[in-house]
Design an enzyme around this catalytic site. Structure first.
Site, PDB file in Angstrom:
ATOM      1  N   HIS A  64     -94.592 -43.958  26.261  1.00 50.31           N
ATOM      2  CA  HIS A  64     -93.484 -44.518  25.487  1.00 50.31           C
ATOM      3  C   HIS A  64     -93.322 -45.996  25.862  1.00 50.31           C
ATOM      4  O   HIS A  64     -93.702 -46.406  26.977  1.00 50.31           O
ATOM      5  CB  HIS A  64     -92.208 -43.733  25.803  1.00 50.31           C
ATOM      6  CG  HIS A  64     -91.013 -44.143  25.038  1.00 50.31           C
ATOM      7  ND1 HIS A  64     -90.162 -45.144  25.469  1.00 50.31           N
ATOM      8  CD2 HIS A  64     -90.506 -43.699  23.862  1.00 50.31           C
ATOM      9  CE1 HIS A  64     -89.180 -45.294  24.605  1.00 50.31           C
ATOM     10  NE2 HIS A  64     -89.361 -44.440  23.612  1.00 50.31           N
ATOM     11  N   THR A  97     -91.058 -47.703  27.088  1.00 49.55           N
ATOM     12  CA  THR A  97     -90.344 -47.995  28.334  1.00 49.55           C
ATOM     13  C   THR A  97     -91.166 -47.663  29.577  1.00 49.55           C
ATOM     14  O   THR A  97     -90.759 -48.004  30.693  1.00 49.55           O
ATOM     15  CB  THR A  97     -89.033 -47.200  28.410  1.00 49.55           C
ATOM     16  OG1 THR A  97     -89.335 -45.800  28.414  1.00 49.55           O
ATOM     17  CG2 THR A  97     -88.120 -47.533  27.251  1.00 49.55           C
ATOM     18  N   LYS A  98     -92.305 -46.987  29.401  1.00 48.17           N
ATOM     19  CA  LYS A  98     -93.036 -46.481  30.557  1.00 48.17           C
ATOM     20  C   LYS A  98     -93.905 -47.559  31.209  1.00 48.17           C
ATOM     21  O   LYS A  98     -94.005 -48.678  30.743  1.00 48.17           O
ATOM     22  CB  LYS A  98     -93.888 -45.276  30.135  1.00 48.17           C
ATOM     23  CG  LYS A  98     -93.077 -44.080  29.639  1.00 48.17           C
ATOM     24  CD  LYS A  98     -92.073 -43.611  30.667  1.00 48.17           C
ATOM     25  CE  LYS A  98     -91.445 -42.262  30.326  1.00 48.17           C
ATOM     26  NZ  LYS A  98     -90.558 -42.301  29.153  1.00 48.17           N
ATOM     27  N   ASN A  99     -94.577 -47.179  32.305  1.00 43.33           N
ATOM     28  CA  ASN A  99     -95.336 -48.143  33.102  1.00 43.33           C
ATOM     29  C   ASN A  99     -96.501 -48.751  32.336  1.00 43.33           C
ATOM     30  O   ASN A  99     -96.872 -49.895  32.580  1.00 43.33           O
ATOM     31  CB  ASN A  99     -95.803 -47.491  34.399  1.00 43.33           C
ATOM     32  CG  ASN A  99     -94.638 -47.111  35.292  1.00 43.33           C
ATOM     33  OD1 ASN A  99     -93.725 -46.412  34.876  1.00 43.33           O
ATOM     34  ND2 ASN A  99     -94.640 -47.606  36.515  1.00 43.33           N
TER      35      ASN A  99
END
Length: 387
Positions: free
Chosen positions: A184, A186-188
């Site tokens: 997603h 927002t992920k790393n």
């Protein structure tokens, strides 16, 4: 006050990735194909997994993992209440029931002893969540699983790059063991939307390969490419959960940047921990002793509501007044109408999760943040807590 709003998260997508997306579009091959296959190979190599299977979301990956394990109606899967809805939803999609076990308020991870107490004759799997990038105590969890004949599906949505006792989350851990990652925005790392299922269990990998493409023995690339074969079989009803080459094109440029991204996250966190250490009204997170490496997907201190005299929600509102995008990750699932009704749990059932749920807040954390951005966050927190 800042002139521009600082979001709590923002992806870093390079011009190289944009060019590779354009290349996929121009090639005429948009669905799952060679770029997805390359992404799977590189991802498996990074985490140390025998198989890495790309899907269109981590939710899809969790669903595929549980379905491949044969989990269904009448079964129970033990998990944490401190997670995103996708964790519980994936269990419900199979017809099984989520059973919530309480957490440790310091690590924010599920407590192995509470898993042990929640096991019944209906329990078929455990789904630990590596909250914020802090690895769960997997040796203890797997010992419980082995003692009761349970599968383990790690919700590793937050944990790409994290290490447990020197071993990367997602690395091979034996039969009936799977790890699921999220991409997603927002992920790393991101692929826009997307996920990856990792395992060393060949049988489960083969089932998931078919599950994600309508139960078919071959995907489109294997059928339509120049050297592909038009013939295929369908072994069971499946789903349409494949990743596209457009998504994988982004992932292929993001994965080599992961270590740099995570180092930047860690530096920002170190600044927060130092500058906020003595701020009244803020309780800082404490990494687990077994977490060899934290991936710092999110930075989640607590608002000490007993000391501040105002709620966590008011803290978020006051931060936003200062153009700082604080957020909530998460409200404990059993406090939502949906999951409380399904599990029969309400407030008072899981006191540690409820303590956290009432106080936890996410401060901005992403690789493209500048030092000035981080200073603005700290300044705003200090102002809010002095009110």
């Amino acid at each position: 006050m800042r002139k521009e709003f600082l979001p709590f998260a923002k992806p870093s997508v390079s011009e190289e990735a944009i060019a590779d997306v354009a290349d996929s579009i121009r090639s005429g091959w948009l669905a799952m194909g060679p770029k997805t296959i390359l992404f799977e190979k590189n991802f498996a190599g990074y985490v140390g997994a025998s198989y890495a299977l790309a899907v269109n979301s981590a939710t899809a990956g969790l669903h595929c993992a549980l379905t491949a394990l044969g989990i269904g109606a009448g079964d129970e899967v033990i998990t944490t209440p401190m997670t995103f809805a996708a964790t519980a939803n994936a269990i419900l999609f199979t017809g099984a029931k989520p059973v919530f076990a309480d957490i440790d308020r310091e690590t924010l991870d599920i407590v192995p002893e509470n898993i042990e107490r929640a096991v019944t004759k209906k329990t078929k799997a455990v789904m630990p969540v590596h909250f914020a990038g802090t690895p769960c105590d997997m040796d203890e969890i797997e010992a419980i699983a082995d003692a009761h004949g349970l599968a383990v599906v790690e919700d590793a949505a937050h944990a790409l790059g994290a290490e447990y006792k020197g071993r990367r989350i997602g690395a091979d851990r034996g039969a009936r063991r799977l790890s699921v990652f999220s991409f997603h925005p927002t992920k790393n790392i991101t692929t826009g939307e997307g996920g990856m299922v990792c395992t060393q269990d060949e049988e489960l990998a083969e089932k998931i390969m078919m599950l994600r493409q309508n139960g078919m023995s071959k995907g489109a690339w294997n059928r339509y490419a120049a050297k592909g074969s038009a013939n295929y079989d369908i072994f069971f009803p499946g789903l349409k959960y494949t990743m596209t080459d457009i998504q994988a094109a982004i992932g292929n440029s993001q994965l080599p940047e992961l270590e740099n991204f995570n180092r930047r996250r860690a530096r920002i966190v170190a600044f927060y921990m130092r500058e906020l250490a003595d701020v009244p009204g803020i309780i800082l997170p404490k990494p687990a002793p077994w977490a060899h490496k934290h991936s710092w997907h999110i930075f989640t201190p607590f608002v000490d509501i007993d000391r501040t005299g105002f709620s966590r929600d008011e803290f978020i509102a006051r931060m936003k007044e200062r153009n700082i995008g604080a957020a909530l990750h998460y409200q404990a699932l059993h406090l939502f109408s949906c999951y409380g009704g399904i599990t029969g749990m309400g407030r008072g059932s899981l006191p540690e999760a409820e303590y956290v749920s009432d106080r936890i807040v996410s401060l901005p954390l992403f690789p493209a943040m500048t030092d000035e951005d981080a200073h603005d966050v700290v300044r705003a927190v200090k102002e809010v807590c002095r009110l």
